[in-house]
Design an enzyme around this catalytic site. Structure first.
Site, PDB file in Angstrom:
ATOM      1  N   CYS A  58     -67.124 -25.626 109.890  1.00 54.68           N
ATOM      2  CA  CYS A  58     -67.848 -26.759 110.473  1.00 54.68           C
ATOM      3  C   CYS A  58     -68.452 -26.359 111.811  1.00 54.68           C
ATOM      4  CB  CYS A  58     -66.902 -27.949 110.658  1.00 54.68           C
ATOM      5  SG  CYS A  58     -67.692 -29.421 111.354  1.00 54.68           S
ATOM      6  N   CYS A  64     -65.326 -30.386 118.811  1.00 53.30           N
ATOM      7  CA  CYS A  64     -64.672 -31.589 118.276  1.00 53.30           C
ATOM      8  C   CYS A  64     -63.156 -31.451 118.314  1.00 53.30           C
ATOM      9  CB  CYS A  64     -65.150 -31.834 116.841  1.00 53.30           C
ATOM     10  SG  CYS A  64     -64.354 -33.249 116.030  1.00 53.30           S
ATOM     11  N   CYS A  67     -60.181 -31.369 114.392  1.00 54.35           N
ATOM     12  CA  CYS A  67     -59.491 -30.290 113.684  1.00 54.35           C
ATOM     13  C   CYS A  67     -58.987 -29.262 114.688  1.00 54.35           C
ATOM     14  CB  CYS A  67     -60.427 -29.599 112.695  1.00 54.35           C
ATOM     15  SG  CYS A  67     -61.003 -30.644 111.349  1.00 54.35           S
ATOM     16  N   CYS A 141     -69.686 -33.244 109.657  1.00 51.66           N
ATOM     17  CA  CYS A 141     -68.246 -33.057 109.530  1.00 51.66           C
ATOM     18  C   CYS A 141     -67.887 -32.561 108.122  1.00 51.66           C
ATOM     19  CB  CYS A 141     -67.534 -34.376 109.812  1.00 51.66           C
ATOM     20  SG  CYS A 141     -65.747 -34.338 109.566  1.00 51.66           S
ATOM     21  N   GLN A 241     -53.093 -43.562 101.608  1.00 55.37           N
ATOM     22  CA  GLN A 241     -53.034 -42.118 101.708  1.00 55.37           C
ATOM     23  C   GLN A 241     -54.432 -41.572 101.987  1.00 55.37           C
ATOM     24  OE1 GLN A 241     -50.289 -40.482 101.897  1.00 55.37           O
ATOM     25  NE2 GLN A 241     -48.882 -42.096 101.257  1.00 55.37           N
ATOM     26  N   PHE A 268     -40.673 -49.326 102.764  1.00 50.10           N
ATOM     27  CA  PHE A 268     -41.944 -49.062 103.438  1.00 50.10           C
ATOM     28  C   PHE A 268     -43.028 -48.925 102.361  1.00 50.10           C
ATOM     29  CE2 PHE A 268     -38.559 -47.245 106.061  1.00 50.10           C
ATOM     30  CZ  PHE A 268     -38.781 -47.845 107.294  1.00 50.10           C
ATOM     31  N   GLU A 288     -41.688 -54.202 102.621  1.00 46.38           N
ATOM     32  CA  GLU A 288     -42.729 -53.792 103.557  1.00 46.38           C
ATOM     33  C   GLU A 288     -42.785 -54.796 104.705  1.00 46.38           C
ATOM     34  OE1 GLU A 288     -45.719 -52.620 105.779  1.00 46.38           O
ATOM     35  OE2 GLU A 288     -44.974 -51.332 104.163  1.00 46.38           O
ATOM     36  N   ASP A 336     -40.743 -44.124 102.267  1.00 46.41           N
ATOM     37  CA  ASP A 336     -41.913 -43.477 102.871  1.00 46.41           C
ATOM     38  C   ASP A 336     -42.141 -44.068 104.261  1.00 46.41           C
ATOM     39  OD1 ASP A 336     -44.268 -42.166 103.436  1.00 46.41           O
ATOM     40  OD2 ASP A 336     -45.489 -43.316 102.018  1.00 46.41           O
ATOM     41  N   CYS A 362     -44.120 -37.956 106.913  1.00 45.40           N
ATOM     42  CA  CYS A 362     -45.269 -37.403 107.637  1.00 45.40           C
ATOM     43  C   CYS A 362     -44.825 -36.765 108.948  1.00 45.40           C
ATOM     44  CB  CYS A 362     -46.319 -38.486 107.888  1.00 45.40           C
ATOM     45  SG  CYS A 362     -45.720 -39.891 108.854  1.00 45.40           S
TER      46      CYS A 362
END
Length: 407
Positions: A58, A64, A67, A141, A241, A268, A288, A336, A362
């Site tokens: 990119c 930027c 990333c 991008c 996601q 969750f 949730e 999750d 995550c």
């Protein structure tokens, strides 16, 4: 200028030399020169490049901040992300089998949060510059789906129309089956004339839905998302996601863990990413904290075909985890949690002795902490599947399998 030898990559993707000295956009085994500013290296020049160094795909990469790792080969990034999880587990004395990492392709992100600012003549939308609050344009991008890039122009028009020059808009743009779903926040409340202009903007850019400060301005088409063929319409800015490929990889891993179970709890649960597809094989209870997402999940179940019973409740699992006695009748659990992990809920899971747990995470550090608690309670960590939905970033996601071996 001083010369340093980079030894490893840190958690933020910077190269680290002895000291420690942090050197952005460098790689292990590289010899670099630069000037020290505290513990960070500036004015970096790579003297001996790593064979894993590649040309960033990119053109925005150097400026930027979206990333961090486009200068590294795909093989190095994949190895590093798996190693981050291994190191987190090792800190608790844990190890397990790691399956090959699954990485989403370039330009597959279906959701992005663009920043937009008014200036004297017009407006600018994009991402923040590296280590800065300055907004820079990113029209080429290579991370997001090409269709999502139209959201940049929408974001600029919204900033021109309603934002003040002092405030930055955060514009969440999601690619749905019905088109772009745009939700802007950070601007002042809009008067009637501005609302009419926003509706016209939605028409002009053929948006599925436009939301301003959590108020839906117009829905031209339902912004539908499909979880293994089960359609839902999420509330504005709801968690989804990041890529379809990542969602599929995580769902496949979860379904493998709980295969054969007749009664499952999904903690969750969000809008039903896992709960709704699992209802094809088992009774599911979904929990949730967001009432709107629970309502979305319920509607998806009612409109689905050939699904088993799905019950649900709105519950803050940090303050009010599902107790062990409420879990005792279940065959399997899917959990999750957000980045903070689920310390309180895992404590109850450990007491409940559910036979199988699919844990999606995550955050490797909080995952390892929670994994240690489950293992102390008699579970075995069978395997970990790292899933890279956030290509070229430092973000790591995973799915894992826990099996109860002793009560």
């Amino acid at each position: 200028m001083q010369v340093f030898k980079i030894e490893r990559l840190g958690h933020q993707g910077d190269g680290i030399a002895p000291g420690p000295v942090f050197a952005p956009m460098t790689l292990p085994d590289e010899e670099v020169s630069g000037s020290l500013d505290g513990d960070r290296l500036a004015d970096i020049r790579v003297l001996t490049p790593s064979p894993e160094r590649v040309s960033p795909p990119c053109r925005h990469f150097k400026s930027c901040g979206g990333c961090q790792l486009q200068h590294a080969s795909d093989a190095l990034v994949a190895e590093w992300k798996v190693e981050m999880v291994k190191q987190a587990l090792d800190a608790h004395g844990l190890s397990t089998h790691f399956r090959p990492i699954i990485t989403s392709p370039a330009q597959s992100r279906r959701r992005a949060v663009f920043s937009a600012r008014r200036n004297r003549k017009s407006a600018l939308a994009g991402f923040h510059a590296r280590a800065s609050n300055q907004v820079i344009a990113t029209p080429n991008c290579k991370l997001v789906d090409r269709a999502l890039l139209a959201g940049l122009r929408v974001s600029e028009r919204l900033a021109e129309l309603c934002a003040s020059r002092r405030n930055e808009l955060n514009v969440t743009v999601t690619l749905s089956d019905g088109g772009l779903d745009v939700s802007a926040a950070g601007g002042p409340d809009a008067d009637r004339s501005k609302l009419v202009e926003m509706a016209g903007l939605a028409e002009r850019f053929d948006l599925a839905r436009l939301t301003w400060n959590n108020e839906i301005i117009v829905t031209r088409r339902p912004p539908i998302h499909s979880f293994a063929g089960i359609e839902i319409v999420p509330p504005p800015s709801a968690f989804l996601q990041a890529t379809k490929e990542g969602e599929t990889a995580l769902r496949d891993a979860v379904q493998e863990v709980v295969s054969g179970a007749k009664s499952i709890i999904d903690l969750f649960a969000g809008c039903g990413t896992f709960a709704l597809p699992l209802a094809a094989q088992a009774r599911v209870h979904a929990v949730e904290a967001s009432h709107d997402m629970v309502q979305t999940l319920n509607k998806g179940w009612r409109n689905g075909n050939d699904l088993r019973q799905v019950t649900s409740e709105t519950r803050d699992l940090f303050r009010n985890p599902v107790r062990a006695d409420e879990l005792s009748y279940l065959d399997a659990c899917v959990i999750d949690p957000p980045r903070a992990g689920a310390r309180a809920q895992v404590h109850e899971l450990a007491r409940a002795s559910i036979a199988r747990i699919a844990y999606v995470s995550c955050n490797p550090r909080t995952f390892a902490r929670d994994a240690a608690a489950l293992i102390d309670a008699g579970y075995e960590l069978d395997w970990v599947q790292v899933v890279d939905q956030f290509r070229w970033s430092t973000h790591v996601e995973l799915a894992s399998s826990f099996t109860l071996t002793s009560a």
